[in-house]
Design a protein around this motif. Sequence first.
Motif, PDB file in Angstrom:
ATOM      1  N   ALA A 186      21.676 -24.871   4.493  1.00 19.79           N
ATOM      2  CA  ALA A 186      20.949 -23.618   4.904  1.00 19.79           C
ATOM      3  C   ALA A 186      21.182 -22.436   3.930  1.00 19.79           C
ATOM      4  O   ALA A 186      20.197 -21.506   3.513  1.00 19.79           O
ATOM      5  N   PHE A 187      22.286 -22.394   3.477  1.00 16.60           N
ATOM      6  CA  PHE A 187      23.008 -21.452   2.534  1.00 16.60           C
ATOM      7  C   PHE A 187      22.244 -21.594   1.190  1.00 16.60           C
ATOM      8  O   PHE A 187      21.791 -20.621   0.462  1.00 16.60           O
ATOM      9  N   ARG A 188      22.175 -22.802   0.617  1.00 17.73           N
ATOM     10  CA  ARG A 188      21.423 -23.241  -0.379  1.00 17.73           C
ATOM     11  C   ARG A 188      20.120 -22.879  -0.545  1.00 17.73           C
ATOM     12  O   ARG A 188      19.389 -22.441  -1.536  1.00 17.73           O
ATOM     13  N   ALA A 189      19.573 -22.955   0.627  1.00 22.84           N
ATOM     14  CA  ALA A 189      18.013 -22.495   1.043  1.00 22.84           C
ATOM     15  C   ALA A 189      17.757 -21.140   1.021  1.00 22.84           C
ATOM     16  O   ALA A 189      16.576 -20.816   1.233  1.00 22.84           O
ATOM     17  N   GLY A 190      18.776 -20.348   0.864  1.00 27.35           N
ATOM     18  CA  GLY A 190      18.744 -18.562   0.869  1.00 27.35           C
ATOM     19  C   GLY A 190      19.046 -18.085   2.054  1.00 27.35           C
ATOM     20  O   GLY A 190      18.945 -16.796   2.228  1.00 27.35           O
ATOM     21  N   ALA A 191      19.701 -18.576   3.001  1.00 26.52           N
ATOM     22  CA  ALA A 191      20.227 -18.231   4.274  1.00 26.52           C
ATOM     23  C   ALA A 191      21.432 -17.302   3.922  1.00 26.52           C
ATOM     24  O   ALA A 191      22.250 -17.722   3.172  1.00 26.52           O
ATOM     25  N   THR A 192      21.609 -16.268   4.821  1.00 26.15           N
ATOM     26  CA  THR A 192      22.562 -15.620   4.739  1.00 26.15           C
ATOM     27  C   THR A 192      23.820 -16.436   5.236  1.00 26.15           C
ATOM     28  O   THR A 192      23.775 -17.512   5.838  1.00 26.15           O
ATOM     29  N   ALA A 193      25.221 -16.060   5.141  1.00 24.62           N
ATOM     30  CA  ALA A 193      26.591 -16.742   5.450  1.00 24.62           C
ATOM     31  C   ALA A 193      26.390 -16.820   7.038  1.00 24.62           C
ATOM     32  O   ALA A 193      26.878 -17.708   7.490  1.00 24.62           O
ATOM     33  N   GLY A 194      26.097 -15.737   7.605  1.00 23.62           N
ATOM     34  CA  GLY A 194      26.074 -15.842   9.281  1.00 23.62           C
ATOM     35  C   GLY A 194      24.757 -16.845   9.697  1.00 23.62           C
ATOM     36  O   GLY A 194      25.270 -17.617  10.615  1.00 23.62           O
ATOM     37  N   GLN A 195      23.763 -16.719   8.967  1.00 25.36           N
ATOM     38  CA  GLN A 195      22.630 -17.588   9.447  1.00 25.36           C
ATOM     39  C   GLN A 195      23.031 -19.065   8.958  1.00 25.36           C
ATOM     40  O   GLN A 195      22.803 -20.061   9.740  1.00 25.36           O
ATOM     41  N   ALA A 196      23.739 -19.415   7.868  1.00 29.28           N
ATOM     42  CA  ALA A 196      24.042 -20.335   7.573  1.00 29.28           C
ATOM     43  C   ALA A 196      25.382 -21.344   8.752  1.00 29.28           C
ATOM     44  O   ALA A 196      25.191 -22.435   8.979  1.00 29.28           O
ATOM     45  N   ALA A 197      26.072 -20.122   9.052  1.00 34.50           N
ATOM     46  CA  ALA A 197      27.136 -20.660  10.162  1.00 34.50           C
ATOM     47  C   ALA A 197      26.435 -20.903  11.444  1.00 34.50           C
ATOM     48  O   ALA A 197      26.926 -21.811  11.862  1.00 34.50           O
ATOM     49  N   ASN A 198      25.259 -20.289  11.733  1.00 34.47           N
ATOM     50  CA  ASN A 198      24.623 -20.518  12.984  1.00 34.47           C
ATOM     51  C   ASN A 198      24.013 -21.846  12.903  1.00 34.47           C
ATOM     52  O   ASN A 198      23.881 -22.750  13.847  1.00 34.47           O
ATOM     53  N   ALA A 199      23.456 -22.334  11.874  1.00 32.88           N
ATOM     54  CA  ALA A 199      22.814 -23.493  11.637  1.00 32.88           C
ATOM     55  C   ALA A 199      24.035 -24.567  11.755  1.00 32.88           C
ATOM     56  O   ALA A 199      23.732 -25.842  12.521  1.00 32.88           O
ATOM     57  N   ILE A 223      32.737 -20.733   8.033  1.00 30.33           N
ATOM     58  CA  ILE A 223      32.355 -19.620   7.155  1.00 30.33           C
ATOM     59  C   ILE A 223      33.558 -19.512   6.091  1.00 30.33           C
ATOM     60  O   ILE A 223      33.324 -19.182   4.684  1.00 30.33           O
ATOM     61  N   GLU A 224      34.799 -20.005   6.295  1.00 30.53           N
ATOM     62  CA  GLU A 224      35.835 -19.654   5.396  1.00 30.53           C
ATOM     63  C   GLU A 224      35.750 -20.461   4.172  1.00 30.53           C
ATOM     64  O   GLU A 224      35.883 -20.156   2.934  1.00 30.53           O
ATOM     65  N   VAL A 225      35.250 -21.923   4.283  1.00 31.01           N
ATOM     66  CA  VAL A 225      35.424 -22.833   3.383  1.00 31.01           C
ATOM     67  C   VAL A 225      33.969 -23.055   2.613  1.00 31.01           C
ATOM     68  O   VAL A 225      33.688 -23.969   2.156  1.00 31.01           O
TER      69      VAL A 225
END
Length: 353
Positions: A186-199, A223-225
Amino acid sequence: MLFACALVAACQARPAYAQQMCAADLNGNGDAADAGEMAYCSITTSGQHQCPLEETACLAAPSGDFSCPLGPQFSCLPKNGGATCSPHACADVASNPIVEEPPIEDPGTAPDGPVDADGNCMGTVEIFGGRAMRCRPPGISTTLSNCCKDKGKIVKDGMGSSVGSIGTKIAVAKGVFTGMSAAYTAFRAGATAGQAANAGANALIIGLDPTSIAISLAVNFMIEVLLQGCDQQDMEVGMLRGSGMCHEVGSYCTSSFLGICLQKARGHCCFNTKLGRIIQEQGRPQLKAFNGNLWGTPKKPMCRGFTPEEFQALDFSKMDLSEYYADIEARAQSDIQIDMKERVDAYLKAVGE
């Protein structure tokens, strides 16, 4: 490697002339794995390579020649109208590749061995068996991230599985890695760190029983790693270690350049529960079978369980189980010992029938 590129990977993207490195144990701790102890060499106007570690300005003589104050054996190379020298030599990475040790491969003892027609165990019975694993402190392969950092009690302990295989807890750790993969995608697809963590959290909830894992801590862990250079085994050990289930055996070199260690690893024996780890730590010194070799070596930890005969020979009155008692609410120590003995006796009876 799933996450951020390590220095060794970045090296391959540089021009051929720049693929030279130098490393030095500047703080005297026996390796060059700390920040500022490894570097790419710069190319001077004369076409030679200069190591930036402990780079020192050369002294100019009236004749126009330069001398290195570190010693005449070190060459002065032209730089910015003057000259500099370094006591550390550069070496070509293509001709002298970084040597990488693979992660420790130890599947642990299979929980279900062969049985005969009457259901009797035909293999070796192990009690409180563990698995050899490693995590890596800051170094070149982890982009100077501490992949051994305790992540909190993510994996939940439970006495009910104390005589079982570590495979259950490893499966939980792998489940968090699956969530981490979803978060990274999700992060590589453009999501924010928060959105990626939710995924990642959604993947965790779908794939794991919440009674086996602290979801909120797992999300913080993701989120940390998220952008660290930690691999799957680093993450598994980080979760199990933080949950009190691992015994650290020691450190060894896992990545080196020209014989200089750039990355260390810490070998562990990780168990299914904190109780298993405590009993292993305090039981092994009581047994002659472990005399002189309690845990093997950091690179090859010995994590086998007790045989039934060894377990029966343990003197629990000499063990300090206070670390485990502190995790149990409103239960007397004597009750816990009785409960533990009953569970182990039941297990031995089951495998012997």
